[in-house]
Design an enzyme around this catalytic site. Structure first.
Site, mmCIF file in Angstrom:
data_model
loop_
_atom_site.group_PDB
_atom_site.id
_atom_site.type_symbol
_atom_site.label_atom_id
_atom_site.label_comp_id
_atom_site.label_asym_id
_atom_site.label_seq_id
_atom_site.Cartn_x
_atom_site.Cartn_y
_atom_site.Cartn_z
ATOM 1 N N ARG A 29 15.905 -22.560 -12.489
ATOM 2 C CA ARG A 29 16.418 -22.315 -13.850
ATOM 3 C C ARG A 29 15.310 -21.860 -14.646
ATOM 4 O O ARG A 29 14.274 -22.403 -14.979
ATOM 5 C CB ARG A 29 17.026 -23.581 -14.363
ATOM 6 C CG ARG A 29 18.347 -24.024 -13.901
ATOM 7 C CD ARG A 29 18.835 -25.411 -14.244
ATOM 8 N NE ARG A 29 18.254 -26.155 -13.151
ATOM 9 C CZ ARG A 29 18.025 -27.567 -13.237
ATOM 10 N NH1 ARG A 29 18.405 -28.130 -14.279
ATOM 11 N NH2 ARG A 29 17.663 -28.353 -12.316
ATOM 12 N N GLU A 35 0.786 -1.254 -0.013
ATOM 13 C CA GLU A 35 -0.065 -0.059 -0.089
ATOM 14 C C GLU A 35 0.858 1.245 -0.188
ATOM 15 O O GLU A 35 0.640 2.171 -0.831
ATOM 16 C CB GLU A 35 -0.958 0.053 1.253
ATOM 17 C CG GLU A 35 -1.793 -1.203 1.501
ATOM 18 C CD GLU A 35 -1.049 -2.211 2.293
ATOM 19 O OE1 GLU A 35 -0.025 -2.498 1.907
ATOM 20 O OE2 GLU A 35 -1.912 -2.824 3.025
ATOM 21 N N ASP A 59 18.941 -39.985 -8.149
ATOM 22 C CA ASP A 59 18.964 -38.938 -9.347
ATOM 23 C C ASP A 59 19.920 -37.772 -9.310
ATOM 24 O O ASP A 59 20.308 -37.175 -10.287
ATOM 25 C CB ASP A 59 17.644 -38.247 -8.944
ATOM 26 C CG ASP A 59 16.238 -39.396 -9.021
ATOM 27 O OD1 ASP A 59 16.571 -40.335 -9.570
ATOM 28 O OD2 ASP A 59 15.135 -38.824 -8.964
ATOM 29 N N TRP A 84 13.057 -40.756 -16.342
ATOM 30 C CA TRP A 84 12.627 -39.546 -16.614
ATOM 31 C C TRP A 84 11.032 -39.622 -17.347
ATOM 32 O O TRP A 84 10.855 -40.244 -18.169
ATOM 33 C CB TRP A 84 13.402 -39.041 -17.756
ATOM 34 C CG TRP A 84 13.317 -37.402 -17.707
ATOM 35 C CD1 TRP A 84 13.025 -36.610 -18.732
ATOM 36 C CD2 TRP A 84 13.949 -36.544 -16.866
ATOM 37 N NE1 TRP A 84 13.153 -35.290 -18.179
ATOM 38 C CE2 TRP A 84 13.607 -35.290 -17.142
ATOM 39 C CE3 TRP A 84 14.771 -36.850 -15.730
ATOM 40 C CZ2 TRP A 84 14.348 -34.322 -16.506
ATOM 41 C CZ3 TRP A 84 15.383 -35.820 -14.953
ATOM 42 C CH2 TRP A 84 15.218 -34.591 -15.322
ATOM 43 N N ALA A 137 9.415 -45.294 -11.207
ATOM 44 C CA ALA A 137 10.664 -45.888 -11.873
ATOM 45 C C ALA A 137 10.181 -47.337 -12.264
ATOM 46 O O ALA A 137 9.552 -48.176 -11.184
ATOM 47 C CB ALA A 137 11.920 -45.791 -11.024
ATOM 48 N N THR A 150 16.465 -40.229 -3.350
ATOM 49 C CA THR A 150 16.525 -39.104 -4.521
ATOM 50 C C THR A 150 17.926 -38.613 -4.733
ATOM 51 O O THR A 150 18.376 -38.638 -5.833
ATOM 52 C CB THR A 150 15.640 -38.062 -4.391
ATOM 53 O OG1 THR A 150 14.206 -38.645 -4.089
ATOM 54 C CG2 THR A 150 15.580 -37.153 -5.444
#
Ligand SMILES: NC(=O)c1ccc[n+]([C@@H]2O[C@H](COP(=O)([O-])OP(=O)(O)OC[C@H]3O[C@@H](n4cnc5c(N)ncnc54)[C@H](OP(=O)(O)O)[C@@H]3O)[C@@H](O)[C@H]2O)c1
Ligand SMILES: [Zn+2]
Length: 361
Positions: A203, A46, A196, A166, A158, A192
Site C-alpha cells: 500500500r 544494457e 493479527d 501496535w 505483545a 500471526t
C-alpha cells in the site's frame, strides 16, 4: 552509476528470478541513453540503454556504459549483452558489481576486455544491494529470506499471549510495505494470521508485472478461512498455505480459498522442504514478517539471509509479555550493516554471517 541504480530500482520485484539492473550510456557528462531490465524475458538494461540512445538519435561510438551489474555473456532468453555492448562501439564500461553467479562470473568482463573495451569494476554499495537477494539465492534450492521483526526495546512483541499490539510508527510501516513490493512473496506464521489477521498487501497499491504472493506457514491446525489474507485481490495470486503432509485431512477445508502445499511427511512442517517448494514455484525472495515462532524456526534452521529488526521506543515488560523470538538454542551471528531512524523507531538491518540451509555452489 547512481542514475543507473535509480533506474534499476524501478525493476525491483518484476525481474525475478533475474536481478534488477540499470544502465546509462554517456559521453562525458552527456547522457545518450538509459534503461533498466523491466521484466524477466524482456531486454536487459544494457540493451534498453543502447536502444534508448538510438531512439534519441544519439551515436554511442566512443561512449561509456555504466551498468549496475556485470553484463551477461550467455544466451538465455535474450542474447548476451557483452556482445551488444561491443557491437555498439562503446569503448568503456563501468560495472557496479560482479555477476554473483559462480557459473558465469567474470565472463562478461572478460569478453569486453578481450574486445578492447576498457572495464572498471566499481564494487559500488548500491549496485551490490540491488543483487543481494539474487546473489544469495542463485544456484540454491531455497529463496532468499529476509526476516522483519518489530519489538519493544526489551525485545517483546505483545504484553500478553494472544494479544495484538501496535508497536511501530507510520514510517516503519511504510518501510515494510516497500520491502513487500521488492520481494516475490510475503510469509507469516499461523499465529500471526489468527491473532493479527494482517492483509499483507503493498500500500498504496502499485502495479507489478508479477502477481504478489502471500504465504501462511501452519503446523497443527489450519487457520480460519475467513482471514483477510485469503480475500481475493486484483494483482495477487491465490494465497499459499504451507502445511505438514500428515495434516492433509485437516487442511482440506482451506482448499477453496488457498493453494495448499504439503511438505514432507508426518506432523511437523519441514521448513527446508517448504522453502524449496516455494522456490520451485518461481519464488526467489521471501519477506517473513513473523511471528516469533516461525522466526525462531527459520533462524534456527539457518534459512535467514537478512534480518530487519525494528526497535520501537517502548518497554512492554511484565512476566506475560511475548518475546520477539520464541526461544530455543542461539548460536546465530549477525553483521549489522545498516542503522536508520524510521520516525520514532530505529531500524537495525543485518546480514547473517553464514548463509546456510541450502547448497551454495
Ligand atoms: N512485532 C512483530 O514483528 C510481529 C510480527 C508477527 C506477529 N507478531 C505477534 O506475535 C504473536 C503471535 O506469535 P506466534 O509465535 O504464535 O506467531 P507465528 O510465528 O506467526 O505462528 C506460530 C504458528 O506457526 C505455525 N508454524 C509455522 N511454521 C512452524 C514451524 N516450523 N514450527 C512450528 N510451528 C510452525 C504453528 O502453527 P500451529 O499453531 O498450527 O501449529 C505455530 O503455532 C502475536 O501476538 C502477534 O501480534 C508480532
Ligand atoms: Zn544481459
Amino acid at each position: 552509476m547512481r542514475r543507473a541504480c535509480e533506474l534499476a530500482e524501478r525493476g525491483r520485484g518484476s525481474t525475478s528470478p533475474n536481478p534488477s539492473v540499470g544502465a546509462v550510456v554517456a559521453l562525458g557528462s552527456t547522457t545518450l541513453g538509459e534503461g533498466y531490465h523491466r521484466v524477466r524475458g524482456g531486454a536487459h538494461a544494457e540493451v534498453e540503454a543502447l536502444r534508448d540512445a538510438a531512439a534519441r538519435g544519439n551515436d554511442v561510438r566512443g561512449a561509456t556504459i555504466y551498468v549496475t551489474l556485470e553484463p551477461c555473456d550467455h544466451t538465455g532468453l535474450t542474447p548476451p549483452c557483452s556482445l551488444a555492448v561491443v557491437d555498439a562501439g562503446v569503448v568503456r564500461a563501468v560495472v557496479g558489481a560482479h555477476d554473483p553467479n559462480p557459473r558465469t562470473a567474470g565472463g562478461g568482463v572478460a569478453r569486453l576486455r578481450a574486445a578492447g573495451v576498457a572495464v572498471d569494476v566499481a564494487d559500488d554499495a548500491w549496485s551490490q544491494s540491488l543483487i543481494e537477494d539474487f546473489g544469495r539465492a542463485v544456484a540454491r534450492e531455497r529463496p532468499y529470506v529476509r526476516l522483519k521483526l518489530a519489538a519493544s526495546l526489551d525485545g517483546r512483541v505483545a504484553p500478553r499471549p494472544g494479544e495484538r499490539h501496535w508497536l511501530t510508527g507510520i514510517e516503519s510501516r511504510e518501510y515494510v510495505r516497500e520491502l513487500r513490493a521488492a520481494c516475490d512473496a510475503v510469509l507469516v506464521g499461523a499465529g500471526t494470521v489468527r491473532i493479527d489477521d494482517p492483509l499483507l498487501t503493498v500500500r498504496p497499491a502499485r502495479a507489478r508485472r508479477r502477481p504478489y504472493v502471500r504465504v501462511v506457514a501452519c503446523e497443527r491446525d489450519p487457520v480460519p478461512r475467513d482471514r483477510a489474507i485469503f480475500a481475493p485481490l486484483e494483482g495477487y495470486a491465490r494465497t499459499i498455505v504451507l502445511a505438514p503432509a500428515g495434516a492433509r485431512a485437516r487442511f482440506a477445508e482451506l482448499e477453496t480459498v488457498a493453494d495448499i502445499v504439503f511438505c514432507g511427511e508426518g506432523d511437523r512442517l519441514d521448513l527446508a522442504l517448504a522453502l524449496a517448494a516455494l522456490r520451485q514455484r518461481g519464488i526467489a525472495s521471501v519477506l517473513c514478517e513473523g511471528g516469533p515462532t516461525l522466526a525462531q524456526h527459520l533462524l534456527e534452521g539457518g534459512f535467514v539471509d537478512r534480518v530487519d529488526w525494528i526497535v520501537a521506543p517502548a518497554l512492554l515488560g511484565g512476566p506475560d509479555a511475548v518475546a520477539a523470538l520464541a526461544g530455543g538454542p542461539g548460536g546465530v551471528t549477525l553483521r549489522f550493516d545498516r542503522v536508520e531512524r524510521l520516525g520514532p523507531d530505529v531500524l537495525l538491518s543485518a546480514v547473517l554471517a553464514e548463509p546456510s540451509g541450502g547448497t551454495l555452489v
